[in-house]
Design an enzyme around this catalytic site. Sequence first.
Site, PDB file in Angstrom:
ATOM      1  N   HIS A  14       2.196   7.985  -3.555  1.00 14.00           N
ATOM      2  CA  HIS A  14       3.018   6.768  -3.515  1.00 14.00           C
ATOM      3  C   HIS A  14       2.681   5.760  -4.588  1.00 14.00           C
ATOM      4  O   HIS A  14       3.270   4.679  -4.606  1.00 14.00           O
ATOM      5  CB  HIS A  14       2.863   6.063  -2.167  1.00 14.00           C
ATOM      6  N   LYS A  37       9.597  -8.724  -0.923  1.00 16.87           N
ATOM      7  CA  LYS A  37       8.706  -7.555  -1.013  1.00 16.87           C
ATOM      8  C   LYS A  37       7.279  -8.066  -0.883  1.00 16.87           C
ATOM      9  O   LYS A  37       7.056  -9.269  -0.937  1.00 16.87           O
ATOM     10  CB  LYS A  37       8.896  -6.840  -2.349  1.00 16.87           C
ATOM     11  N   ARG A  38       6.308  -7.181  -0.716  1.00 21.41           N
ATOM     12  CA  ARG A  38       4.935  -7.663  -0.687  1.00 21.41           C
ATOM     13  C   ARG A  38       4.603  -8.423  -1.969  1.00 21.41           C
ATOM     14  O   ARG A  38       5.194  -8.190  -3.019  1.00 21.41           O
ATOM     15  CB  ARG A  38       3.949  -6.494  -0.496  1.00 21.41           C
ATOM     16  N   LYS A  59       4.508  -6.682  -9.088  1.00 22.58           N
ATOM     17  CA  LYS A  59       5.901  -6.945  -8.707  1.00 22.58           C
ATOM     18  C   LYS A  59       6.445  -8.202  -9.381  1.00 22.58           C
ATOM     19  O   LYS A  59       7.642  -8.466  -9.369  1.00 22.58           O
ATOM     20  CB  LYS A  59       6.017  -7.055  -7.185  1.00 22.58           C
ATOM     21  N   THR A 105      12.183   0.601  -2.203  1.00 15.55           N
ATOM     22  CA  THR A 105      13.272   0.938  -1.288  1.00 15.55           C
ATOM     23  C   THR A 105      14.089  -0.318  -0.996  1.00 15.55           C
ATOM     24  O   THR A 105      15.250  -0.229  -0.623  1.00 15.55           O
ATOM     25  CB  THR A 105      12.751   1.525   0.035  1.00 15.55           C
ATOM     26  N   LYS A 118      18.306  -1.108  -0.391  1.00 14.46           N
ATOM     27  CA  LYS A 118      18.934  -1.880   0.695  1.00 14.46           C
ATOM     28  C   LYS A 118      19.909  -2.907   0.119  1.00 14.46           C
ATOM     29  O   LYS A 118      20.993  -3.122   0.655  1.00 14.46           O
ATOM     30  CB  LYS A 118      17.865  -2.571   1.546  1.00 14.46           C
TER      31      LYS A 118
HETATM   32  C1  LIG Z   1      12.112  -2.301   2.564  1.00 16.27           C
HETATM   33  C2  LIG Z   1      10.979  -3.163   2.928  1.00 16.27           C
HETATM   34  C3  LIG Z   1       9.854  -3.237   2.093  1.00 16.27           C
HETATM   35  C4  LIG Z   1       9.775  -2.527   0.762  1.00 16.27           C
HETATM   36  O1  LIG Z   1      10.314  -3.375  -0.241  1.00 16.27           O
HETATM   37  P1  LIG Z   1      10.106  -3.058  -1.796  1.00 16.27           P
HETATM   38  O2  LIG Z   1      10.982  -4.067  -2.476  1.00 16.27           O
HETATM   39  O3  LIG Z   1      10.597  -1.664  -2.017  1.00 16.27           O
HETATM   40  O4  LIG Z   1       8.679  -3.228  -2.096  1.00 16.27           O
HETATM   41  C5  LIG Z   1       8.800  -4.060   2.469  1.00 16.27           C
HETATM   42  N1  LIG Z   1       8.840  -4.772   3.612  1.00 16.27           N
HETATM   43  C6  LIG Z   1       9.914  -4.729   4.436  1.00 16.27           C
HETATM   44  C7  LIG Z   1       9.895  -5.549   5.678  1.00 16.27           C
HETATM   45  C8  LIG Z   1      11.006  -3.912   4.134  1.00 16.27           C
HETATM   46  O5  LIG Z   1      12.048  -3.871   4.967  1.00 16.27           O
END
Ligand SMILES: *Cc1c(COP(=O)(O)O)cnc(C)c1O
Length: 786
Positions: A330, A518-519, A524, A626, A630
Site C-alpha cells: 500500500h 484525507k489524513r 498529501k 480512494t 468518491k
Molecule cells: C475514503 C476515505 C479516506 C481515504 O482518503 P484518501 O483521499 O484516498 O486518502 C480516508 N478517510 C475516510 C473517512 C474516507 O472515507
Amino acid sequence: MKQIIERIKTHALLNFGKQIESCTEKEKYVALSKAIMEEVVLDWEDSKNKFEGKKKAYYLSAEFLMGRALSNNLINLNEKEKVEDILSEIGLSYNDIEEAEEDAGLGNGGLGRLAACFLDSAATLDYSLTGYGIRYEFGIFKQKFINGFQVEEADNWLEYGDPWSIRKNSEKIVVSFSDQDVVAVPYDTPIIGYGKNTINTLRLWKSEPINVFDFEKFNDQKYDLSVKEKNNAENISKVLYPNDSNEEGKILRLKQQYFFVSASLQDMIRKFKVNNTDFKKFPDFHAIQLNDTHPAVAIPEMMRLLTEFEGIRWEDAWEITVNTFAYTNHTLLAEALEQWPVKLYKKLLPDVYKIIVKINTQLKSDLKKKKIDKKDFGKFEIISDKNIKMAFLSIYGSFSTNGVAQLHTDLLIHSELKDWYDLYPERFNNKTNGITQRRWLLQSNPELSEYITELLGSDSWITSLEKLKELEKFSDDTKVLTKFMEIKQEKKDQLAKYIKEHEGIDVDPSSIFDIQIKRLHEYKRQILNALYILDLYFRLKEDKNLDIVPRTFIFGAKAAPGYFRAKGIIKFINDIKELINNDEEIDGKIKIVFVENYRVSYAEKLFPAADISQQISTAGKEASGTGNMKFMLNGAPTIGTFDGANVEIVEEAGEENNFIFGLRVEDIEEIEDSYNPNTEYNKIKGLKRALDTLVDGTFDDGETGMYKELYDSILKGASWHKSDVYYVMKDFDSYRDAQQKVNDEFKNKLGWAKKCWINMANAGKFSSDRTIEQYSKEIWKIEKNK
Ligand SMILES: *Cc1c(COP(=O)(O)O)cnc(C)c1O
C-alpha cells in the site's frame, strides 16, 4: 413488516426497560438495529452453508473502517424506505436515529476503508470473503480543536454496545506469547450484500484473560493483582494505533498483529480439519489476502502451526503457505515499510522468530539456486541490520504481490521492489483500488442516484457501475445538466446547513465548494492548499476588485497524535481560517472550514457536495487514493497531480475535464539531486509572503515552536531530511495556475456542469466491484455462488 414494530418495542423493553417512545435516540438506534438483526440471522446462516466445500477468500487486516451500519444494511436489504415509513407512523424520526449511530472507526484512513468497501463488494457479487481483524475497544481517536490545536479524545464507540455483532463464546481460541496466554473471542458481524443473496462475515477478535479473576490474591487483599491478568489481556485489543505513517516500535502493536493473525489461522485450520485430513489441499480451499504487511506474521505462524502441530514436513508446509497467501503493498514511503527489531520478536515470539530465521536461510539457498551473486543477498534478506523486513517476508512467502494503482505497481516493479520483481516476475500484479457505489453514491447521494436511475431507465448501475458510461450521451443536454446542477446545489445546501450546525460557520452555498479531505500528511500537501489560500487572500487585500468566484475551502483531516509537523499544519490552517473568516474586507469571497473529527459518516456528507476535488500529493507518493474516486463518482472534477489513481481517473474522464498540474515522477527523478526550494521561494511572486506568515508574527503557535519547525522543514531541512522533500515550493506556481483555471472555468455554468457530468459518467472503473472481480479471478481463484 408489522413484525418490525413489535420487535423494536420488544428490544426497547428487553434492553432498556423502557417504552420505545421514552428511549433516547441512541437507545432507539440499538432497538431498531437489533430488530433488523433478527431478520438477518437465518439468512446469514443459510449463506454460510451454501459455500460449504468451496474455495473461499479471507481478508486479514488490522483495520476495517466501517463507518455506520444501519443505513447501509437497510439499503442492501432493500428495506430502508419501508422502515422510514413505519418509524414515522409511530412518531419516530429515522434521520435522528441514523445520526445517533457511532461510526465503527476501526481504521485510520484509506487502507481501512478499502477493506470495508471490499467486504461490501464481495458480498454483493456473491463471493465468499471473510474479514478477520481486531475488535478494538477504542477506534480512531475523536478530534477536537482547541485554539486551533488538534486535541485527541478516546473513541468509546461501544458505550451503548454494538447491536450488529454476535459474541461467539464457543469459538474462543488461545493465543500464546512468551510472557502471557490470552483467549481470542470472536465477534461476528454480518456483511449483507446488496440484494441479500450473500451475507458474509466480518470476524473481529477481542482479547481476554484465561483466568478472569484471582480469588486468592483478592483474599490476600492484593486487589490490583487480583485483576492484573485481566487487564494485561484486555490491553491487547484495547486501542487502534492511530498512526498510518511511521511504525512505532511498540510491543503492544506487535502483540496485536500476532494476536489476530494467530487466532484467524487457528480458526481456519480448525474448520478445515472438520472435513479434511490432507493439508496439501489447504490452498484449494483458502486464499488469504494480507492487507499490507501488518498481518505478515501470518507466514511464519502458518509454518509454525503446520510443522509443529500438524506434523507436516517443512518443504510441504512451505508449498502450502506460499500457495495460500497473497500480499497487497500500500505504500512507497520508505519510512512506512514495516520492520521489526529482532530483539522484540525474540523476546515476545521466540518460536515464531526461529521460523523466520529458517525462512531466511531457505531464501538464501533459493537465491543461490537462482544464481544470485552472494554479495547481492543483502538486497533480499528478510533479517538484516537486526531488523525483520515484513515486505520481503510477505513477497517471499506468498504467490502474489500487488500494488493498488497502475503507477504505484510500475514504481514497485521498476524501482522500490525491482530486485524482487526480477527474481519472481510472475508474482507481481496490479489491482487498482475501488470504492463501493452502494455507500458512496446510493446511500450518500440518494438525489443523484434517483436521477441516474431515471435517465438510465434502470437501477442496474447499483451493481454494474460501468453502466454510467451510457450517461455520456447527455453531456450536451442542457436540461439534464441543469437538473444535475440543481441536485449538486441541493447537496451543497444540505452540507452548508450541517456545517452551520456542527462547525458554527456560515458558508455561502453558491460559492465554489473546494474540498480536501484525507489524513493529514506532509506528502498529501495540505500546506500547498493553505499557502495558495493565503496568497489569494493577500492578492485580494491588495486589489479589492480582483475578480474571483467566491470560494469555500473545506478541509477535513486527522493528524497522528505523535506527528508534530502534521499537527503544526492543522494549527496553521485553523489560524488562516480565523484570519480570513473574520476579515470583513474579504466580504465572504473566501471562507475556510476545517471540519472537526473527519470520519466516514462526515465524508458521506462532504463528497456529494463538492465542486472540486483536491488530490495534490507529491507525484509518486500516493499509492492510489480512494477519496479521489468518491469525488469523481459524485461529479466533481479533480485538481491534482499525476499520482496514484489520479492518472487513471484522467485516463477515463479526459485531461480536459480535470485540472492536472505540477511535477511528474520523471520530473522529480531529474531534479531531485539539485533541487533548492529557496530558488522558488525567492522568485515566485507571492510565495515568500505566504510562507513567511509562519515566522513573521502573523500567526501565533503558542510557543510550541511548530511554525518555525515547519518553515525550516521546507527551506532548510532537518537533521534527518533535506529541505522541502515534497516539492511544495516547486509546485506552487503551477498549482496556482491550475486554481486560476478552475476559477475561470467555473463561471461557465454549463461548461462546468459538463465536466462534472463526464467525470461521473466515467467513474465505472472505480467501483470496488471491479477490483473484487479482479482479485477473485486473478488472485484468489474463487467462484461466485448465488
Ligand atoms: C475514503 C476515505 C479516506 C481515504 O482518503 P484518501 O483521499 O484516498 O486518502 C480516508 N478517510 C475516510 C473517512 C474516507 O472515507
